[in-house]
Enzyme design. Structure first.
Site, PDB file in Angstrom:
ATOM      1  N   LYS A 183     -10.237   0.158  -2.682  1.00 37.23           N
ATOM      2  CA  LYS A 183     -10.184  -0.024  -1.233  1.00 37.23           C
ATOM      3  C   LYS A 183     -10.467   1.294  -0.512  1.00 37.23           C
ATOM      4  CE  LYS A 183      -7.028  -1.234   2.566  1.00 37.23           C
ATOM      5  NZ  LYS A 183      -5.697  -1.723   2.965  1.00 37.23           N
TER       6      LYS A 183
ATOM      7  N   LYS B 206      -6.803   3.260  -3.473  1.00 36.82           N
ATOM      8  CA  LYS B 206      -7.265   3.290  -2.080  1.00 36.82           C
ATOM      9  C   LYS B 206      -7.435   4.737  -1.658  1.00 36.82           C
ATOM     10  CE  LYS B 206      -5.263   2.025   2.462  1.00 36.82           C
ATOM     11  NZ  LYS B 206      -4.198   1.283   3.159  1.00 36.82           N
TER      12      LYS B 206
ATOM     13  N   ASP C  85       0.863  -1.184   0.000  1.00 40.64           N
ATOM     14  CA  ASP C  85       0.000   0.000   0.000  1.00 40.64           C
ATOM     15  C   ASP C  85       0.898   1.233   0.000  1.00 40.64           C
ATOM     16  OD1 ASP C  85      -1.772  -2.095   0.571  1.00 40.64           O
ATOM     17  OD2 ASP C  85      -3.055  -0.830   1.817  1.00 40.64           O
TER      18      ASP C  85
END
Lengths: 303, 292
Positions: free
Chosen positions: A239, A203, A140
């Site tokens: 996400k 995300k 991430d």
């Protein structure tokens, strides 16, 4: 397989109609979900959670405990799914990987000088490589918001592409930190840059900045994914992270994903929730449905 | 000119706010001559859930306040009630009391609140103990608040019964979810207005109106409610007791004449307390024996 191009030949991002987005989003929140579908939805939410701990005070003990929870969500009620992954700092990847040996739960690691991203390219690449070498299945990364806001889109694009290369087999989630991007137009532009530069997932947030994953922001990003899919036929994951702490909000998000992207995205390969307290709320809702009795957090694990 | 009196719509009290019931339903209790005396919310199980959530949120900071400060706040309720005495007297008359009865009830309610305000910083000294044990331990027992107390207000009074059960429960740091008397609910919501304008933090007391048979089982079975106090429940007794078993709720029923000055006391406070006993190792120097 997606071939990253350079920033100059990605399509121009459409502008976002904020009022329209708010109206559309409000409608996702007024769906009536009956008990049977709700129960299935809650199971699905559980299986999509990236159980997260990203604090300066994280210890190996805390990470091990969280990993145990990841595949033993509520042992007094059998046949619950496990969460999708745990999300930790690079220094905790090995601990998490060991703790999750033999399970299907993946290990995601934040990287690139999380959460601010204020560091050099070399440090960010080293950060990423370290996490991958330690065994992270997913990375991430955060984008350089400062550069983005200064208009240096090329820089942001190239950085994401470089990190993608460093990831190797690990899937790359790109955190836009939408709370710092100020407008939905910026969110859309950052989404497009991330997708074309090689993101497997986009995300919303680090969880350190408010506002985080509002439905408006998630909607805007889902539309970017949809447009990319319509153009290229390639799926990108989504996400939302930060601020989704209730089952109700999670179910509203699922409704939105289904109606924008369709059933193909309704699994944990393509949709995740980044959350720390959501899991317990979902468990309490499931137990409420199963027992008919409102639950107390006293009877669920402390995160 | 004849004027049509406005029938007040009473809302419910959750987390320091006055929302309508989420169900949108209402009922109209009537007086002896069959006239409606107000429009009351017919609360639903989701209102109970919301009230319990609010009570849990308020519990931490309320129970951690100093006992003296809680005493000040409870005393403030009495002060505010004193200032709105007339309104309560009229409301009680509307619900069938004579003027003399109404005055007596309101004054007794005020006095009872002052009584419990006084207990706030004293009950722990009276109920705590140092216990004799035959080992090298300093062994003592102190009181702690329990958590959320569910209160079913007595059905036959509108104000004094509610005050008699509610105030001792919250004066020790518990928070409460109260279901008002079904047929005499007016004073409960007006009392919520009193609470709201005194210094009681939002969520410490949450008040719902509606159908007892509908709301009580939800409150009784709620895993996050730690105690349940009421008058004898009659036909609902067994069902309620069964529902309260899952999380081992403390369940107390009282049968008292609430208009009597004797229907108050330390035990109304102590029933909603947990006792915590601590064994603290001590040195046994030179074979001397400890007195405790």
């Amino acid at each position: 397989m997606k071939v990253p191009t350079s920033f100059t030949n990605i399509p121009i991002s459409p502008s976002v109609d904020k009022v329209g987005v708010e109206e559309r989003v409000a409608r996702f929140q007024s769906r009536s979900i009956k008990n049977e579908s709700k129960r299935q939805g809650l199971d699905l939410v559980l299986s999509m959670i990236d159980l997260t701990t990203l604090e300066g005070k994280d210890t190996p003990g805390k990470v091990k405990q969280m990993c145990y929870k990841a595949h033993h969500l509520h042992d007094s009620y059998p046949n619950l799914p496990t969460v999708a992954a745990v999300c930790v700092f690079p220094s905790m990847v090995k601990t998490a990987k060991t703790a999750l040996l033999g399970t299907s739960v993946k290990v995601a690691s934040v990287s690139t000088a999380f959460p601010s991203g204020q560091s050099t390219r070399a440090v960010k690449l080293a950060d990423t490589k370290f996490a991958v070498d330690e065994g992270a299945d997913e990375i991430d990364m955060v984008i350089s918001r400062g550069k983005f806001l200064a208009g240096e889109y090329n820089f942001v694009f190239d950085e994401i592409a470089a990190i993608k290369e460093a990831c190797g087999k690990a899937r790359l989630k790109v955190i836009l930190e939408t709370g710092e991007l100020c407008t939905l137009d910026s969110v859309r532009k950052a989404s497009d840059i991330a997708i074309y530069a090689g993101a497997d997932f986009i995300k919303t947030s680090t969880g350190k900045i408010q506002p985080a994953a509002t439905m408006q922001v998630t909607y805007t990003m889902l539309m970017a994914i949809k447009d990319y899919y319509d153009t290229t036929g390639i799926m990108i994951g989504m996400k939302p992270a930060g601020g989704i702490s209730t089952s109700k909000l999670a179910l509203h998000n699922l409704v939105m994903v289904k109606e924008i992207l369709g059933n193909n995205w309704l699994n944990n390969d393509w949709f995740r929730f980044g959350a720390s307290s959501l899991a317990n709320d979902v468990l309490m809702q499931i137990m409420k449905l199963e027992t008919g009795v409102y639950q107390s957090s006293d009877y669920f694990t402390i995160d | 000119m004849n004027r049509v009196e406005i029938l007040k719509t009473y809302k419910i009290y959750i987390g320091g706010a006055f929302p309508r019931t989420e169900s949108g339903r209402y009922y109209t209790p009537v007086n002896k001559t069959g006239e409606g005396i107000g429009n009351m919310c017919l609360s639903s199980r989701k209102d109970v859930r919301n009230a319990v959530t609010a009570a849990r949120k308020a519990f931490g900071s309320w129970s951690e306040r100093s006992a003296f400060n809680r005493g000040q706040i409870i005393y403030r309720i009495a002060e505010m009630l004193e200032g709105r005495k007339e309104q309560f007297i009229l409301e009680l008359q509307k619900q069938g009391s004579t003027k003399a009865e109404a005055e007596k009830e309101v004054i007794l309610a005020i006095d009872r609140i002052v009584y419990y305000a006084g207990w706030c910083d004293k009950y722990n000294q009276v109920l705590s103990a140092v216990n004799p044990v035959s080992s090298s331990h300093f062994n003592f027992t102190t009181c702690e608040s329990m958590g959320i107390v569910g209160v079913l207000a007595p059905q036959t009074t509108s104000l004094i019964g509610l005050v008699s059960l509610l105030i001792p429960a919250i004066c020790s740091g518990n928070t409460a979810v109260l279901i008002a008397s079904e047929k005499l609910p007016l004073c409960a919501i007006t009392f919520a207005e009193v609470l709201n304008s005194s210094d009681v933090p939002g969520g410490v007391v949450n008040i719902l109106t509606g159908n007892t048979e509908e709301l009580l089982p939800v409150l009784a079975s709620h895993m996050d409610v730690n105690a349940l106090i009421s008058e004898s429940l009659g036909s609902l007794e067994i069902e309620t007791a069964k529902a309260a078993v899952d999380n081992l709720k403390r369940k107390f029923t009282y049968n008292a004449d609430w208009s009597s000055e004797k229907s108050q006391g330390l035990y109304y406070i102590s029933d909603c307390l947990e006792l915590k006993t601590t064994w603290h190792p001590i040195e046994n120097i030179g074979g001397t024996t400890s007195s405790y």
